[in-house]
Design a protein around this motif. Structure first.
Motif, mmCIF file in Angstrom:
data_model
loop_
_atom_site.group_PDB
_atom_site.id
_atom_site.type_symbol
_atom_site.label_atom_id
_atom_site.label_comp_id
_atom_site.label_asym_id
_atom_site.label_seq_id
_atom_site.Cartn_x
_atom_site.Cartn_y
_atom_site.Cartn_z
ATOM 1 N N ASP A 82 0.729 -1.251 -0.032
ATOM 2 C CA ASP A 82 0.179 -0.050 0.151
ATOM 3 C C ASP A 82 0.909 1.260 -0.089
ATOM 4 O O ASP A 82 1.587 1.754 -0.782
ATOM 5 C CB ASP A 82 -1.175 -0.128 1.220
ATOM 6 N N VAL A 83 0.872 2.087 1.134
ATOM 7 C CA VAL A 83 1.617 3.143 1.135
ATOM 8 C C VAL A 83 2.851 3.090 1.876
ATOM 9 O O VAL A 83 2.855 2.630 3.079
ATOM 10 C CB VAL A 83 0.657 4.486 1.848
ATOM 11 N N LEU A 84 4.141 3.610 1.267
ATOM 12 C CA LEU A 84 5.319 3.796 1.889
ATOM 13 C C LEU A 84 5.513 5.320 2.273
ATOM 14 O O LEU A 84 5.479 6.024 1.269
ATOM 15 C CB LEU A 84 6.563 3.386 0.998
ATOM 16 N N SER A 85 5.687 5.594 3.488
ATOM 17 C CA SER A 85 6.036 6.956 3.952
ATOM 18 C C SER A 85 7.267 7.211 4.595
ATOM 19 O O SER A 85 7.774 6.648 5.387
ATOM 20 C CB SER A 85 4.856 7.428 4.748
ATOM 21 N N LEU A 86 8.017 8.156 3.929
ATOM 22 C CA LEU A 86 9.289 8.586 4.430
ATOM 23 C C LEU A 86 9.403 9.692 5.225
ATOM 24 O O LEU A 86 9.295 10.794 4.495
ATOM 25 C CB LEU A 86 10.521 8.602 3.263
ATOM 26 N N ARG A 87 9.791 9.730 6.363
ATOM 27 C CA ARG A 87 10.020 11.014 7.133
ATOM 28 C C ARG A 87 11.154 11.700 6.971
ATOM 29 O O ARG A 87 12.234 11.367 6.384
ATOM 30 C CB ARG A 87 9.569 10.780 8.530
ATOM 31 N N VAL A 96 13.106 -0.525 -3.898
ATOM 32 C CA VAL A 96 11.994 -0.327 -3.307
ATOM 33 C C VAL A 96 10.805 -0.577 -4.269
ATOM 34 O O VAL A 96 10.824 -0.317 -5.264
ATOM 35 C CB VAL A 96 11.746 1.192 -2.878
ATOM 36 N N VAL A 97 9.907 -1.409 -3.868
ATOM 37 C CA VAL A 97 8.513 -1.664 -4.343
ATOM 38 C C VAL A 97 7.479 -1.212 -3.659
ATOM 39 O O VAL A 97 7.362 -1.642 -2.639
ATOM 40 C CB VAL A 97 8.391 -3.270 -4.782
ATOM 41 N N ALA A 98 6.740 -0.194 -4.262
ATOM 42 C CA ALA A 98 5.710 0.238 -3.250
ATOM 43 C C ALA A 98 4.377 0.437 -4.296
ATOM 44 O O ALA A 98 4.361 0.837 -5.140
ATOM 45 C CB ALA A 98 5.982 1.457 -2.740
ATOM 46 N N GLY A 99 3.116 0.380 -3.495
ATOM 47 C CA GLY A 99 1.910 0.804 -4.264
ATOM 48 C C GLY A 99 1.980 2.286 -4.300
ATOM 49 O O GLY A 99 1.638 2.983 -5.216
ATOM 50 N N LYS A 100 2.204 3.147 -3.485
ATOM 51 C CA LYS A 100 2.305 4.625 -3.304
ATOM 52 C C LYS A 100 3.502 4.998 -2.429
ATOM 53 O O LYS A 100 3.536 4.259 -1.662
ATOM 54 C CB LYS A 100 0.839 5.050 -2.878
ATOM 55 N N LEU A 101 3.935 6.148 -2.905
ATOM 56 C CA LEU A 101 5.214 6.483 -1.984
ATOM 57 C C LEU A 101 5.152 8.028 -1.659
ATOM 58 O O LEU A 101 4.593 8.883 -2.284
ATOM 59 C CB LEU A 101 6.243 6.444 -2.974
ATOM 60 N N ALA A 107 14.549 13.507 3.842
ATOM 61 C CA ALA A 107 14.806 12.194 3.625
ATOM 62 C C ALA A 107 16.016 11.636 2.739
ATOM 63 O O ALA A 107 15.706 12.536 1.632
ATOM 64 C CB ALA A 107 13.368 11.390 3.504
ATOM 65 N N VAL A 108 16.728 10.730 2.935
ATOM 66 C CA VAL A 108 17.678 10.277 1.980
ATOM 67 C C VAL A 108 17.116 8.990 1.082
ATOM 68 O O VAL A 108 16.651 7.920 1.895
ATOM 69 C CB VAL A 108 18.711 9.922 2.641
ATOM 70 N N PHE A 109 17.032 9.033 -0.093
ATOM 71 C CA PHE A 109 16.199 8.009 -0.644
ATOM 72 C C PHE A 109 17.439 7.636 -2.045
ATOM 73 O O PHE A 109 17.261 8.240 -2.848
ATOM 74 C CB PHE A 109 14.993 8.404 -1.222
ATOM 75 N N ASN A 110 18.213 6.682 -1.683
ATOM 76 C CA ASN A 110 19.239 6.081 -2.367
ATOM 77 C C ASN A 110 18.737 4.549 -2.943
ATOM 78 O O ASN A 110 19.331 3.503 -2.431
ATOM 79 C CB ASN A 110 20.441 5.867 -2.002
ATOM 80 N N ALA A 111 17.792 4.552 -3.757
ATOM 81 C CA ALA A 111 17.114 3.153 -4.022
ATOM 82 C C ALA A 111 16.376 3.174 -5.318
ATOM 83 O O ALA A 111 16.029 4.405 -6.193
ATOM 84 C CB ALA A 111 16.186 2.790 -3.123
ATOM 85 N N THR A 112 16.499 2.206 -6.015
ATOM 86 C CA THR A 112 15.754 1.935 -7.341
ATOM 87 C C THR A 112 14.115 1.685 -6.705
ATOM 88 O O THR A 112 13.902 1.155 -5.857
ATOM 89 C CB THR A 112 16.074 0.509 -8.003
ATOM 90 N N CYS A 113 13.253 2.326 -7.531
ATOM 91 C CA CYS A 113 11.984 2.251 -6.975
ATOM 92 C C CYS A 113 10.974 2.069 -8.195
ATOM 93 O O CYS A 113 10.986 2.236 -9.372
ATOM 94 C CB CYS A 113 11.558 3.771 -6.810
ATOM 95 N N GLU A 114 10.106 1.196 -7.665
ATOM 96 C CA GLU A 114 9.118 0.566 -8.714
ATOM 97 C C GLU A 114 7.686 0.756 -8.103
ATOM 98 O O GLU A 114 7.647 0.206 -6.769
ATOM 99 C CB GLU A 114 9.235 -0.758 -9.007
ATOM 100 N N MET A 115 6.685 1.418 -8.462
ATOM 101 C CA MET A 115 5.456 1.808 -8.084
ATOM 102 C C MET A 115 4.397 1.270 -8.896
ATOM 103 O O MET A 115 4.583 1.276 -10.073
ATOM 104 C CB MET A 115 5.303 3.464 -7.952
#
Length: 131
Positions: A82-87, A96-101, A107-115
């Motif tokens: 479902d939802v990934l929330s990064l503070r 990262v694989v997420a429904g919503k982001l 926030a530090v986000f050093n990742a490959t991401c698929e939504m």
């Protein structure tokens, strides 16, 4: 006078599990309830519930969950249906694989991401319009 007592049936997702600050767990953890990580988990965590990684919490490995709210550190593979929330204090590295982001500034986000599960393909007419 006309009130009835209603019993609430628990699906297990209301249960709260906690890994306290200073605790280090190595291995595979599976549960039906939610998790709050204030310590360290090295390994795999799988739950359909919500996972909160507090500021100071750390997961190194794989996390599969329904939703996640991250304030601490995560390294590895993160799968959120479902939802990934990064503070603003979150630090994410890996895949990262997420429904919503949702990402707060800072926030530090050093990742490959698929939504999502579907990728919309452009039709020939759409390509002509954008050209």
């Amino acid at each position: 006078m006309f009130s009835e007592k209603k019993t609430k049936q628990s699906s297990g997702n209301e249960e709260q599990n906690r890994i306290a600050s200073g605790t280090v767990i190595t291995g595979e953890v599976s549960a039906k309830g939610c998790f709050r990580i204030e310590g360290t988990l090295k390994g795999h965590l799988n739950t359909p519930g919500k996972v909160v990684i507090s500021d100071g919490g750390f997961i190194d490995g794989t996390l599969e969950c329904g939703s996640a709210d991250i304030e601490g550190k995560f390294t590895g593979k993160l799968v959120v249906t479902d939802v990934l929330s990064l503070r603003k204090t979150a630090q994410i590295e890996g895949e990262v694989v997420a429904g919503k982001l949702a990402i707060e500034p800072g926030a530090v986000f050093n990742a490959t991401c698929e939504m999502g599960k579907q990728v919309k393909t452009l039709k020939k007419e759409d390509e002509k319009r954008s050209a």
